[in-house]
Design an enzyme around this catalytic site. Sequence first.
Site, PDB file in Angstrom:
ATOM      1  N   CYS A   1       0.904  -1.416  -0.082  1.00 14.89           N
ATOM      2  CA  CYS A   1       0.072  -0.003  -0.142  1.00 14.89           C
ATOM      3  C   CYS A   1       0.849   1.346  -0.115  1.00 14.89           C
ATOM      4  O   CYS A   1       1.861   1.313   0.847  1.00 14.89           O
ATOM      5  CB  CYS A   1      -0.656   0.022   1.117  1.00 14.89           C
ATOM      6  SG  CYS A   1      -1.953   1.580   1.370  1.00 14.89           S
TER       7      CYS A   1
ATOM      8  N   CYS B   1      -2.462   0.270   9.330  1.00 18.53           N
ATOM      9  CA  CYS B   1      -1.714  -1.120   9.275  1.00 18.53           C
ATOM     10  C   CYS B   1      -0.378  -0.913   9.911  1.00 18.53           C
ATOM     11  O   CYS B   1       0.081   0.429   9.911  1.00 18.53           O
ATOM     12  CB  CYS B   1      -1.286  -1.701   7.776  1.00 18.53           C
ATOM     13  SG  CYS B   1      -2.798  -2.275   7.048  1.00 18.53           S
TER      14      CYS B   1
ATOM     15  N   CYS C   1      -8.646   1.722  -0.064  1.00 13.29           N
ATOM     16  CA  CYS C   1      -7.877   0.926   0.987  1.00 13.29           C
ATOM     17  C   CYS C   1      -7.891  -0.566   0.463  1.00 13.29           C
ATOM     18  O   CYS C   1      -8.773  -1.140   0.340  1.00 13.29           O
ATOM     19  CB  CYS C   1      -8.640   0.912   2.221  1.00 13.29           C
ATOM     20  SG  CYS C   1      -7.714   0.000   3.633  1.00 13.29           S
TER      21      CYS C   1
ATOM     22  N   PHE D   1     -22.131 -14.148  25.324  1.00 19.90           N
ATOM     23  CA  PHE D   1     -21.584 -12.857  24.676  1.00 19.90           C
ATOM     24  C   PHE D   1     -21.906 -13.287  23.178  1.00 19.90           C
ATOM     25  O   PHE D   1     -20.876 -13.097  22.115  1.00 19.90           O
ATOM     26  CB  PHE D   1     -20.198 -12.670  24.698  1.00 19.90           C
ATOM     27  CG  PHE D   1     -19.623 -12.522  26.380  1.00 19.90           C
ATOM     28  CD1 PHE D   1     -19.908 -11.183  26.826  1.00 19.90           C
ATOM     29  CD2 PHE D   1     -19.518 -13.698  26.844  1.00 19.90           C
ATOM     30  CE1 PHE D   1     -19.699 -11.113  28.284  1.00 19.90           C
ATOM     31  CE2 PHE D   1     -18.786 -13.386  28.333  1.00 19.90           C
ATOM     32  CZ  PHE D   1     -19.101 -11.965  28.972  1.00 19.90           C
TER      33      PHE D   1
ATOM     34  N   CYS E   1     -10.281 -11.980  21.224  1.00 24.29           N
ATOM     35  CA  CYS E   1      -9.643 -10.969  20.253  1.00 24.29           C
ATOM     36  C   CYS E   1      -8.277 -10.339  20.965  1.00 24.29           C
ATOM     37  O   CYS E   1      -8.016  -9.511  20.357  1.00 24.29           O
ATOM     38  CB  CYS E   1     -10.431  -9.945  19.734  1.00 24.29           C
ATOM     39  SG  CYS E   1     -11.252  -8.987  21.080  1.00 24.29           S
TER      40      CYS E   1
END
Length: 394
Positions: free
Chosen positions: A53, A62, A136, A255, A349
Amino acid sequence: MGRHGEAMGEVDGRPVYVPYALPGEVVEADISGSHALLRDIVTPSPERIDPFCPHFTRCGGCQIQQWQSETYRLWKRGLVATALKNQGIAAEVEPLIDAQGEGRRRATLHVKRTTEGVIAGFNAARSHDIHPLDHCPILVPALAPAFEIARRIGALIGDCDVAFTASETGLDVDVTTKRKPTPALAALVETERLGRLSVNREPLVTRIAPEVSAGTASVRLPAGSFLQATRAGEATLAMLVIENIGKAKYVADLFCGVGVFALRLAGKTRVFAADSDRAAIAALTEATRKASGLKPVEAKARDLFREPLVARELKDFDAVVFDPPRVGAEAQARQLAKSTVKAVIAVSCDPASFARDARLLIEGGYRLTRVTPVDQFAFTAHVEVVALFQRAAK
C-alpha cells in the site's frame, strides 16, 4: 518485535520501540522517551519486503506490511504463546490460520471539513489527524465506494464518523454526528444505492435490510451491531467452535451477539444464547424463527459482566462457548471454574485477557487442550484465538 507491532531496541539499558523497523535491522531514529521515529534504515533485514500500500507508514491502519509472511506468522502465533506464558501456562499453540479472505467487510471512516474541501480516511499513524484516502486495499471490493460516500455525507452535515458494513444484501451505513439528519442525507440512500442509512444507530432510511448468513439461517443486522471483521474470519472461528464442542447436546453461547455461532451450532445441538445487546438478541430470535431445520435456540438479553451465569445455571450444559469483547470475561470465567461443564470453548480477540481467563479456568480444574490462533486482522498486531478447555476427571 514487540506485541504492538513495533521493533524493539535498547538504549542505555532501556527499551525503545521503533514503528516500521524490523528485528535485526540497524536504523537511524529520533528517540523520544520509549518510542522513536524511524528516519533511515542503515542495514535492512533480509526479511524486509516492499509494502503493498502506498499509504503505509502514513496511514495508521496497518502496522506491518514490510515483513515477510513466514516470520510474521510465527510472530503472531507467538503473541498468544507469550500471553499464556506470562500467566504461567504451558500450552502448545497451533499454527496461525490466515482468515483475511477477500478483505475486511467493516470500516469506520473519519470525516472532516477543511479549507480545501471534505476529507475522509483513517487516523494518521500515531496521530488523531485524518489521513485522507480514496482507496484501501485491505477492504472488500464492495467497500470501494465508501470514501466518496463518506465525503458526500461530510459535505452535507460536517465533521462525523461513518461506519460501513458490507452485508450480503448491500451497504449498511451508520453516521455518528451531533448534527440533525437532513432530507438531503436521507436522499443518499437512493442516489448511492445503500441498503440502509442510520444516524447514531437509529435507522433513517432502509432500502434493503442488511443481512448476513450464519449456517442455514439469515440474520437481519441491527444498526451499529458487532460483526466479525471478515467473512473468512467468522467462518473460521465458527468452524473451530463446532469442532471443539464435539458431541455436546446442549450448548451455551455467551456474549453471542447476533448469533453467528449460535445459529451454526443449532444445526447440530440445542442452544442457549445470551448477550447484553437487546437488539442483537432480537435479531437472533427473529433469525431462529425464520430458519428451518434448526435445533431449539433460546436467546436472552443478559449483562454477563454484571450477571454471569452461575455454577448452578451452568450444570445442564455439555459445553459453553464464550466470545467476549477485548476486556475478556473474568466474572463469567470465575463461575465456569466452579461449574461441572465438561467443555469450555473460549474465543478471544485479545491474548492478554484470554490468558487471564484461561488461568482462572485451569485453577478451577480445567485442562487447556487446544489453542488455535486466527488472523483476520492481517497486517496489524491484533490476533484472535479459539481454545478448548476440558474438565479434568476427578
